[in-house]
Design a protein around this motif. Structure first.
Motif, PDB file in Angstrom:
ATOM      1  N   ASN A 180     -35.342 -29.283 -24.961  1.00 46.85           N
ATOM      2  CA  ASN A 180     -35.078 -27.944 -24.457  1.00 46.85           C
ATOM      3  C   ASN A 180     -33.586 -27.645 -24.487  1.00 46.85           C
ATOM      4  N   HIS A 181     -33.312 -26.379 -24.434  1.00 40.69           N
ATOM      5  CA  HIS A 181     -31.929 -25.908 -24.405  1.00 40.69           C
ATOM      6  C   HIS A 181     -31.943 -24.552 -23.724  1.00 40.69           C
ATOM      7  N   LYS A 182     -31.148 -24.431 -22.666  1.00 43.85           N
ATOM      8  CA  LYS A 182     -31.067 -23.129 -22.000  1.00 43.85           C
ATOM      9  C   LYS A 182     -30.260 -22.194 -22.887  1.00 43.85           C
ATOM     10  N   VAL A 183     -30.874 -21.097 -23.249  1.00 46.16           N
ATOM     11  CA  VAL A 183     -30.249 -20.133 -24.149  1.00 46.16           C
ATOM     12  C   VAL A 183     -29.923 -18.870 -23.369  1.00 46.16           C
ATOM     13  N   THR A 184     -28.655 -18.461 -23.474  1.00 44.60           N
ATOM     14  CA  THR A 184     -28.226 -17.263 -22.757  1.00 44.60           C
ATOM     15  C   THR A 184     -27.899 -16.107 -23.681  1.00 44.60           C
ATOM     16  N   ASP A 185     -27.720 -16.412 -24.966  1.00 43.07           N
ATOM     17  CA  ASP A 185     -27.423 -15.348 -25.931  1.00 43.07           C
ATOM     18  C   ASP A 185     -27.843 -15.815 -27.327  1.00 43.07           C
ATOM     19  N   ILE A 186     -27.762 -14.916 -28.285  1.00 39.02           N
ATOM     20  CA  ILE A 186     -28.223 -15.217 -29.652  1.00 39.02           C
ATOM     21  C   ILE A 186     -27.391 -16.335 -30.290  1.00 39.02           C
ATOM     22  N   LYS A 187     -26.095 -16.398 -29.985  1.00 39.92           N
ATOM     23  CA  LYS A 187     -25.242 -17.452 -30.542  1.00 39.92           C
ATOM     24  C   LYS A 187     -25.737 -18.836 -30.100  1.00 39.92           C
ATOM     25  N   ALA A 193     -28.722 -19.583 -29.153  1.00 37.94           N
ATOM     26  CA  ALA A 193     -30.017 -19.821 -29.786  1.00 37.94           C
ATOM     27  C   ALA A 193     -29.827 -20.338 -31.208  1.00 37.94           C
ATOM     28  N   LYS A 194     -28.924 -19.725 -31.963  1.00 38.41           N
ATOM     29  CA  LYS A 194     -28.677 -20.161 -33.343  1.00 38.41           C
ATOM     30  C   LYS A 194     -28.090 -21.568 -33.382  1.00 38.41           C
ATOM     31  N   GLU A 195     -27.213 -21.886 -32.438  1.00 39.23           N
ATOM     32  CA  GLU A 195     -26.655 -23.241 -32.370  1.00 39.23           C
ATOM     33  C   GLU A 195     -27.755 -24.271 -32.132  1.00 39.23           C
ATOM     34  N   PHE A 196     -28.701 -23.947 -31.248  1.00 38.51           N
ATOM     35  CA  PHE A 196     -29.802 -24.865 -30.985  1.00 38.51           C
ATOM     36  C   PHE A 196     -30.686 -25.009 -32.224  1.00 38.51           C
ATOM     37  N   LEU A 197     -30.952 -23.910 -32.908  1.00 38.19           N
ATOM     38  CA  LEU A 197     -31.741 -23.974 -34.142  1.00 38.19           C
ATOM     39  C   LEU A 197     -31.059 -24.862 -35.171  1.00 38.19           C
ATOM     40  N   ASP A 198     -29.750 -24.730 -35.305  1.00 37.55           N
ATOM     41  CA  ASP A 198     -29.001 -25.598 -36.234  1.00 37.55           C
ATOM     42  C   ASP A 198     -29.116 -27.062 -35.816  1.00 37.55           C
ATOM     43  N   GLU A 199     -29.022 -27.317 -34.523  1.00 38.03           N
ATOM     44  CA  GLU A 199     -29.066 -28.685 -34.001  1.00 38.03           C
ATOM     45  C   GLU A 199     -30.413 -29.355 -34.281  1.00 38.03           C
ATOM     46  N   ILE A 200     -31.504 -28.597 -34.179  1.00 38.42           N
ATOM     47  CA  ILE A 200     -32.834 -29.193 -34.340  1.00 38.42           C
ATOM     48  C   ILE A 200     -33.393 -29.029 -35.747  1.00 38.42           C
ATOM     49  N   GLY A 201     -32.667 -28.311 -36.595  1.00 38.90           N
ATOM     50  CA  GLY A 201     -33.123 -28.163 -37.975  1.00 38.90           C
ATOM     51  C   GLY A 201     -33.988 -26.945 -38.221  1.00 38.90           C
TER      52      GLY A 201
END
Length: 166
Positions: A131-138, A140-148
């Motif tokens: 999991n990753h607490k997402v507060t904004d679109i940036k 969210a994109k960082e988490f997507l990059d991290e998990i592939g």
């Protein structure tokens, strides 16, 4: 043993919890907003007593119901709804009636926050999704990059059911 079950009729299968408590010699004291005659026969047959309130959102009315049960049956040993929506009500009633079983108000944050639960699951060896607490679109994109990339499952950190789940 005196067990107060909040909303024993919803969801419909909750009568089975009351049945098993009853089978084990427990006084099952129900509080709900449905008229008694609308309860299933199975539920009515295992409740020691039922107290109808106009709405379970009215804490004072639910408090008075527990107070009546305490007066009639003695010390309340358990207060439970098995429903995430009523966690705060359950905890407040436990505190007000000195019921030490179950979640207390000071512990609610851990029980309600999905991100707060993750370290507890990990420490207990229970697998769960990252999991990753997402507060904004940036973020969210960082988490997507991290998990592939996709797929991802997004859900509010605190909330009941599938509301706002994507």
């Amino acid at each position: 043993m005196n067990f107060v079950f909040i909303s024993p009729n919803f969801p419909q299968n909750y009568w089975m919890f009351c049945d098993r408590l009853h089978q084990n010699g427990v006084n099952v004291l129900g509080i709900g907003d449905a008229p008694y005659d609308d309860l299933s026969y199975e539920l009515r047959s295992v409740l020691t007593e039922y107290y109808k309130v106009d709405t379970l959102e009215d804490y004072d009315a639910v408090f008075r119901a527990v107070a009546l049960f305490s007066f009639k049956y003695g010390k309340i040993d358990w207060i439970e709804s098995n429903n995430e929506h009523w966690l705060e009500t359950d905890a407040a009633l436990r505190e007000d009636f000195n019921v030490t079983t179950g979640v207390q108000p000071a512990e609610l944050a851990l029980w309600k926050s999905k991100s707060a639960m993750k370290p507890v699951y990990k420490a207990a060896g229970i697998p769960s999704a990252r999991n990753h607490k997402v507060t904004d679109i940036k973020a969210a994109k960082e988490f997507l990059d991290e998990i592939g990339g996709y797929p991802v499952f997004a859900k509010p950190d605190v909330g009941v059911g599938a509301n706002d789940t994507w």
